[in-house]
Design a protein around this motif. Structure first.
Motif, PDB file in Angstrom:
ATOM      1  N   GLN A   5     -15.758 -10.446  47.395  1.00  0.00           N
ATOM      2  CA  GLN A   5     -16.993  -9.414  47.076  1.00  0.00           C
ATOM      3  C   GLN A   5     -17.934  -9.513  48.163  1.00  0.00           C
ATOM      4  OE1 GLN A   5     -16.977  -7.126  44.730  1.00  0.00           O
ATOM      5  NE2 GLN A   5     -14.729  -7.555  44.350  1.00  0.00           N
ATOM      6  N   TRP A   6     -17.546  -9.243  49.408  1.00  0.00           N
ATOM      7  CA  TRP A   6     -18.490  -9.330  50.448  1.00  0.00           C
ATOM      8  C   TRP A   6     -19.855  -8.837  50.771  1.00  0.00           C
ATOM      9  CZ3 TRP A   6     -20.031  -5.659  53.931  1.00  0.00           C
ATOM     10  CH2 TRP A   6     -19.235  -4.700  53.917  1.00  0.00           C
ATOM     11  N   GLN A   7     -19.946  -7.685  49.826  1.00  0.00           N
ATOM     12  CA  GLN A   7     -21.040  -7.048  50.043  1.00  0.00           C
ATOM     13  C   GLN A   7     -22.138  -7.740  49.127  1.00  0.00           C
ATOM     14  OE1 GLN A   7     -18.279  -5.162  48.990  1.00  0.00           O
ATOM     15  NE2 GLN A   7     -18.404  -3.310  49.897  1.00  0.00           N
ATOM     16  N   ALA A  24     -16.503 -15.053  52.275  1.00  0.00           N
ATOM     17  CA  ALA A  24     -16.172 -13.719  51.750  1.00  0.00           C
ATOM     18  C   ALA A  24     -16.208 -12.673  52.518  1.00  0.00           C
ATOM     19  CB  ALA A  24     -17.685 -13.632  50.763  1.00  0.00           C
ATOM     20  N   CYS A  25     -16.790 -12.661  53.585  1.00  0.00           N
ATOM     21  CA  CYS A  25     -16.672 -11.551  54.907  1.00  0.00           C
ATOM     22  C   CYS A  25     -15.223 -11.568  55.169  1.00  0.00           C
ATOM     23  CB  CYS A  25     -17.732 -11.670  55.786  1.00  0.00           C
ATOM     24  SG  CYS A  25     -19.287 -11.357  55.306  1.00  0.00           S
ATOM     25  N   GLU A  26     -14.881 -12.784  55.347  1.00  0.00           N
ATOM     26  CA  GLU A  26     -13.330 -12.804  56.044  1.00  0.00           C
ATOM     27  C   GLU A  26     -12.503 -12.232  55.061  1.00  0.00           C
ATOM     28  OE1 GLU A  26     -10.128 -16.258  57.206  1.00  0.00           O
ATOM     29  OE2 GLU A  26     -11.721 -16.961  55.966  1.00  0.00           O
ATOM     30  N   ALA A  64     -19.401 -11.591  59.538  1.00  0.00           N
ATOM     31  CA  ALA A  64     -18.975 -12.856  59.501  1.00  0.00           C
ATOM     32  C   ALA A  64     -19.621 -13.364  60.940  1.00  0.00           C
ATOM     33  CB  ALA A  64     -17.566 -13.312  59.500  1.00  0.00           C
ATOM     34  N   LEU A  65     -19.266 -12.488  61.812  1.00  0.00           N
ATOM     35  CA  LEU A  65     -19.882 -13.108  63.311  1.00  0.00           C
ATOM     36  C   LEU A  65     -21.369 -13.073  63.289  1.00  0.00           C
ATOM     37  CD1 LEU A  65     -18.639 -14.009  65.854  1.00  0.00           C
ATOM     38  CD2 LEU A  65     -18.426 -11.750  66.692  1.00  0.00           C
ATOM     39  N   THR A 103     -13.566 -20.562  59.544  1.00  0.00           N
ATOM     40  CA  THR A 103     -13.455 -19.259  58.837  1.00  0.00           C
ATOM     41  C   THR A 103     -14.291 -18.212  59.683  1.00  0.00           C
ATOM     42  OG1 THR A 103     -14.234 -20.723  56.881  1.00  0.00           O
ATOM     43  CG2 THR A 103     -14.727 -18.189  56.757  1.00  0.00           C
ATOM     44  N   VAL A 104     -14.939 -18.219  60.551  1.00  0.00           N
ATOM     45  CA  VAL A 104     -15.499 -17.256  61.314  1.00  0.00           C
ATOM     46  C   VAL A 104     -14.283 -17.004  62.454  1.00  0.00           C
ATOM     47  CG1 VAL A 104     -16.726 -18.263  63.081  1.00  0.00           C
ATOM     48  CG2 VAL A 104     -17.343 -15.831  62.328  1.00  0.00           C
ATOM     49  N   MET A 105     -13.613 -17.760  63.035  1.00  0.00           N
ATOM     50  CA  MET A 105     -12.607 -17.552  63.539  1.00  0.00           C
ATOM     51  C   MET A 105     -11.198 -16.883  62.995  1.00  0.00           C
ATOM     52  SD  MET A 105     -11.930 -20.931  66.322  1.00  0.00           S
ATOM     53  CE  MET A 105     -12.154 -22.179  65.070  1.00  0.00           C
ATOM     54  N   GLY A 106     -11.264 -17.362  61.620  1.00  0.00           N
ATOM     55  CA  GLY A 106     -10.242 -16.556  61.104  1.00  0.00           C
ATOM     56  C   GLY A 106     -10.495 -15.236  60.820  1.00  0.00           C
TER      57      GLY A 106
END
Length: 159
Positions: free
Chosen positions: A72-74, A100-102, A110-111, A129-132
């Motif tokens: 649930q990224w939003q 969550a963004c990933e 995420a970035l 996580t951001v690399m993923g």
């Protein structure tokens, strides 16, 4: 898993004369998120105000974990903004929002969160996580740049 039991204990507290405290809410929020009841977890988050309790960083992180586990990224972005506005955001808050963004396939969000962080908040979990998220989206250049930056700061990935 003990999460269903934790939920049962919380519900029993609510029905009895024992008033749950903020820590009890945090535990119940996390438990409901883990057992795929994220809407109920967020409902508990909103109940804090009616119980005259204040959310703390642990409460926000528990709610964010519920969102991350369920992609649930939003909602995570809204909770992050709220936690930040209340000066209750830490590295876990940001990392869980990035997770969550990933999981939601939102590498750009995420970035963007990552780029807004000060270096002292960037840890191995946040980098990986951001690399993923970038790797999932086939954004190899961004993922490699992040890896190089992480090595520059000598952070361990944990993998």
């Amino acid at each position: 898993s003990e999460w269903p039991r934790a939920i049962g204990l919380f519900l029993a507290m609510q029905k009895s004369s024992v008033s749950p405290d903020a820590q009890s809410y945090s535990t119940a929020i996390r438990a409901r998120g883990v057992v795929d009841m994220w809407p109920a977890a967020l409902e508990l988050m909103s109940q804090l105000g009616t119980e005259r309790l204040s959310a703390d960083v642990i409460t926000y992180n528990s709610a964010l974990n519920s969102c991350a586990v369920n992609s649930q990224w939003q909602i995570s972005l809204v909770l992050l903004e709220e936690a930040f506005g209340n000066s209750l955001a830490d590295a876990v808050t940001y990392g869980t929002t990035i997770l969550a963004c990933e999981k939601g396939g939102q590498w750009q969000s995420a970035l963007q969160i990552f780029n807004a962080l000060s270096n002292d908040l960037k840890d191995g979990f946040i980098y990986t996580t951001v690399m993923g998220a970038c790797t999932q989206a086939r954004q190899w250049e961004s993922a490699l740049w992040l890896f190089a930056e992480m090595q520059q700061f000598s952070l361990r990935t944990g993998v």
